[in-house]
Scaffold this motif. Sequence first.
Motif, PDB file in Angstrom:
ATOM      1  N   VAL A 125       0.837  -1.202   0.000  1.00 32.71           N
ATOM      2  CA  VAL A 125       0.000   0.000   0.000  1.00 32.71           C
ATOM      3  C   VAL A 125       0.873   1.254   0.000  1.00 32.71           C
ATOM      4  N   ALA A 126       1.933   1.243   0.796  1.00 34.00           N
ATOM      5  CA  ALA A 126       2.843   2.395   0.843  1.00 34.00           C
ATOM      6  C   ALA A 126       3.518   2.624  -0.501  1.00 34.00           C
ATOM      7  N   LEU A 127       3.942   1.538  -1.153  1.00 34.51           N
ATOM      8  CA  LEU A 127       4.553   1.651  -2.477  1.00 34.51           C
ATOM      9  C   LEU A 127       3.569   2.230  -3.483  1.00 34.51           C
ATOM     10  N   THR A 128       2.363   1.703  -3.474  1.00 34.61           N
ATOM     11  CA  THR A 128       1.350   2.162  -4.423  1.00 34.61           C
ATOM     12  C   THR A 128       1.095   3.650  -4.275  1.00 34.61           C
ATOM     13  N   GLN A 129       0.918   4.105  -3.030  1.00 30.10           N
ATOM     14  CA  GLN A 129       0.648   5.524  -2.790  1.00 30.10           C
ATOM     15  C   GLN A 129       1.820   6.386  -3.210  1.00 30.10           C
ATOM     16  N   SER A 130       3.041   5.894  -2.962  1.00 29.95           N
ATOM     17  CA  SER A 130       4.232   6.643  -3.375  1.00 29.95           C
ATOM     18  C   SER A 130       4.316   6.750  -4.892  1.00 29.95           C
ATOM     19  N   PHE A 131       4.012   5.654  -5.592  1.00 27.95           N
ATOM     20  CA  PHE A 131       4.032   5.671  -7.061  1.00 27.95           C
ATOM     21  C   PHE A 131       3.007   6.665  -7.616  1.00 27.95           C
ATOM     22  N   ILE A 132       1.841   6.729  -6.972  1.00 23.37           N
ATOM     23  CA  ILE A 132       0.803   7.679  -7.401  1.00 23.37           C
ATOM     24  C   ILE A 132       1.280   9.110  -7.157  1.00 23.37           C
ATOM     25  N   ASN A 133       1.769   9.369  -5.943  1.00 21.08           N
ATOM     26  CA  ASN A 133       2.194  10.724  -5.571  1.00 21.08           C
ATOM     27  C   ASN A 133       3.313  11.251  -6.470  1.00 21.08           C
ATOM     28  N   ASN A 134       4.198  10.336  -6.914  1.00 21.61           N
ATOM     29  CA  ASN A 134       5.328  10.747  -7.741  1.00 21.61           C
ATOM     30  C   ASN A 134       5.041  10.698  -9.241  1.00 21.61           C
ATOM     31  N   GLY A 135       3.802  10.344  -9.590  1.00 19.27           N
ATOM     32  CA  GLY A 135       3.426  10.332 -10.997  1.00 19.27           C
ATOM     33  C   GLY A 135       3.993   9.169 -11.782  1.00 19.27           C
ATOM     34  N   PHE A 136       4.343   8.078 -11.088  1.00 20.27           N
ATOM     35  CA  PHE A 136       4.864   6.901 -11.779  1.00 20.27           C
ATOM     36  C   PHE A 136       3.746   6.003 -12.315  1.00 20.27           C
ATOM     37  N   ILE A 137       2.577   6.086 -11.685  1.00 24.50           N
ATOM     38  CA  ILE A 137       1.394   5.376 -12.170  1.00 24.50           C
ATOM     39  C   ILE A 137       0.196   6.326 -12.136  1.00 24.50           C
ATOM     40  N   ASP A 138      -0.727   6.112 -13.055  1.00 23.68           N
ATOM     41  CA  ASP A 138      -1.981   6.862 -13.104  1.00 23.68           C
ATOM     42  C   ASP A 138      -3.143   5.917 -12.821  1.00 23.68           C
ATOM     43  N   ILE A 139      -4.181   6.444 -12.205  1.00 19.25           N
ATOM     44  CA  ILE A 139      -5.399   5.666 -11.977  1.00 19.25           C
ATOM     45  C   ILE A 139      -6.328   5.851 -13.168  1.00 19.25           C
ATOM     46  N   GLN A 140      -6.709   4.750 -13.777  1.00 24.82           N
ATOM     47  CA  GLN A 140      -7.666   4.749 -14.885  1.00 24.82           C
ATOM     48  C   GLN A 140      -8.792   3.781 -14.531  1.00 24.82           C
ATOM     49  N   ASN A 142     -10.610   1.218 -12.790  1.00 23.01           N
ATOM     50  CA  ASN A 142     -10.202   0.173 -11.852  1.00 23.01           C
ATOM     51  C   ASN A 142      -8.786  -0.344 -12.113  1.00 23.01           C
ATOM     52  N   PHE A 143      -7.998   0.450 -12.846  1.00 24.61           N
ATOM     53  CA  PHE A 143      -6.657  -0.004 -13.212  1.00 24.61           C
ATOM     54  C   PHE A 143      -5.613   1.071 -12.922  1.00 24.61           C
ATOM     55  N   PHE A 144      -4.368   0.617 -12.784  1.00 22.43           N
ATOM     56  CA  PHE A 144      -3.212   1.510 -12.726  1.00 22.43           C
ATOM     57  C   PHE A 144      -2.441   1.365 -14.040  1.00 22.43           C
ATOM     58  N   GLU A 145      -1.995   2.481 -14.587  1.00 24.68           N
ATOM     59  CA  GLU A 145      -1.182   2.452 -15.789  1.00 24.68           C
ATOM     60  C   GLU A 145       0.142   3.156 -15.510  1.00 24.68           C
ATOM     61  N   VAL A 146       1.236   2.539 -15.949  1.00 24.73           N
ATOM     62  CA  VAL A 146       2.563   3.111 -15.753  1.00 24.73           C
ATOM     63  C   VAL A 146       2.766   4.278 -16.716  1.00 24.73           C
ATOM     64  N   THR A 147       3.231   5.403 -16.182  1.00 22.38           N
ATOM     65  CA  THR A 147       3.527   6.576 -17.006  1.00 22.38           C
ATOM     66  C   THR A 147       4.929   6.450 -17.607  1.00 22.38           C
ATOM     67  N   GLU A 148       5.277   7.375 -18.489  1.00 25.23           N
ATOM     68  CA  GLU A 148       6.625   7.370 -19.062  1.00 25.23           C
ATOM     69  C   GLU A 148       7.670   7.590 -17.974  1.00 25.23           C
ATOM     70  N   ASN A 149       7.371   8.510 -17.028  1.00 14.19           N
ATOM     71  CA  ASN A 149       8.281   8.705 -15.898  1.00 14.19           C
ATOM     72  C   ASN A 149       8.390   7.434 -15.070  1.00 14.19           C
ATOM     73  N   GLY A 150       7.259   6.726 -14.951  1.00 15.80           N
ATOM     74  CA  GLY A 150       7.254   5.488 -14.199  1.00 15.80           C
ATOM     75  C   GLY A 150       8.119   4.419 -14.846  1.00 15.80           C
ATOM     76  N   LYS A 151       8.058   4.324 -16.165  1.00 20.54           N
ATOM     77  CA  LYS A 151       8.889   3.337 -16.875  1.00 20.54           C
ATOM     78  C   LYS A 151      10.368   3.596 -16.616  1.00 20.54           C
ATOM     79  N   ASN A 152      10.755   4.871 -16.654  1.00 20.00           N
ATOM     80  CA  ASN A 152      12.157   5.215 -16.381  1.00 20.00           C
ATOM     81  C   ASN A 152      12.538   4.858 -14.946  1.00 20.00           C
ATOM     82  N   PHE A 153      11.631   5.156 -14.012  1.00 19.54           N
ATOM     83  CA  PHE A 153      11.900   4.867 -12.605  1.00 19.54           C
ATOM     84  C   PHE A 153      12.019   3.370 -12.358  1.00 19.54           C
ATOM     85  N   PHE A 154      11.079   2.591 -12.909  1.00 21.18           N
ATOM     86  CA  PHE A 154      11.088   1.145 -12.677  1.00 21.18           C
ATOM     87  C   PHE A 154      12.313   0.489 -13.325  1.00 21.18           C
ATOM     88  N   ASN A 155      12.704   0.982 -14.476  1.00 23.84           N
ATOM     89  CA  ASN A 155      13.913   0.448 -15.120  1.00 23.84           C
ATOM     90  C   ASN A 155      15.164   0.784 -14.310  1.00 23.84           C
TER      91      ASN A 155
END
Length: 225
Positions: A125-140, A142-155
């Motif tokens: 839950v903490a990870l998910t909220q952090s990813f949302i706050n930092n713009g790494f994932i977007d809520i669509q 009932n789904f989460f989608e990885v943003t371009e910034n998120g792809k760079n971060f996860f890589n």
Amino acid sequence: MNKLYCEDLIRFSDAMSDSNRVIIISELMNGRALSASWLANRLNLSPQATRFHLKKLEDVELIEHRTCGKHRYYKIKNQETAMFIESTFKVIPPKDCLFLPNVKTNEKFKEARTCYKHLAGSWSVALTQSFINNGFIDIQNNFFEVTENGKNFFNEHKLLVNVSNTAFVGKRCIDFSEHRDHIGGPLGASLLQSMLQQEWFKQNDNNRELTITPKGRKKLKSIIN
């Protein structure tokens, strides 16, 4: 005074006239989504009686539910409804005696466990909220989608390596112990697999518990903000 408004006020007053329904509303006011079975246990009521009270609250549009797997999870309908309820609590605050003790569950199990193929528990839950706050994932929806910034971060953190495009979409899954969203679906499965490969967690063979390693705790604390 508008007659329709008077009727709505009467229906609201009727819905909130039972202490069990006041407890339900009070539990949901912190933004959590709770299952009917969790609420039944919390209230020490039968499933049938709990469903009766939940329907009463749904009928006056104070709460709504979302189906997740075999369970229905209930939450306050929206921010405007929460503000209205909060205003009534300021006038007539719920008594302390209405609140029941929390159900005790294993702390390690609450911290980290598998939920199907993805990570669940307080770390998830903490990870998910952090990813949302930092713009790494977007809520669509009932789904989460990885943003371009998120792809760079996860890589950068080797959390999504050599995966298909489906791994960039995750299902919003409500955590039963934290009562907040965590990442399920392909994205959640890929993240957990990467964390296991990097030995952030160790998987227990005989149950769902995950053991966080010193390396994992350090890494997680460095990326959660």
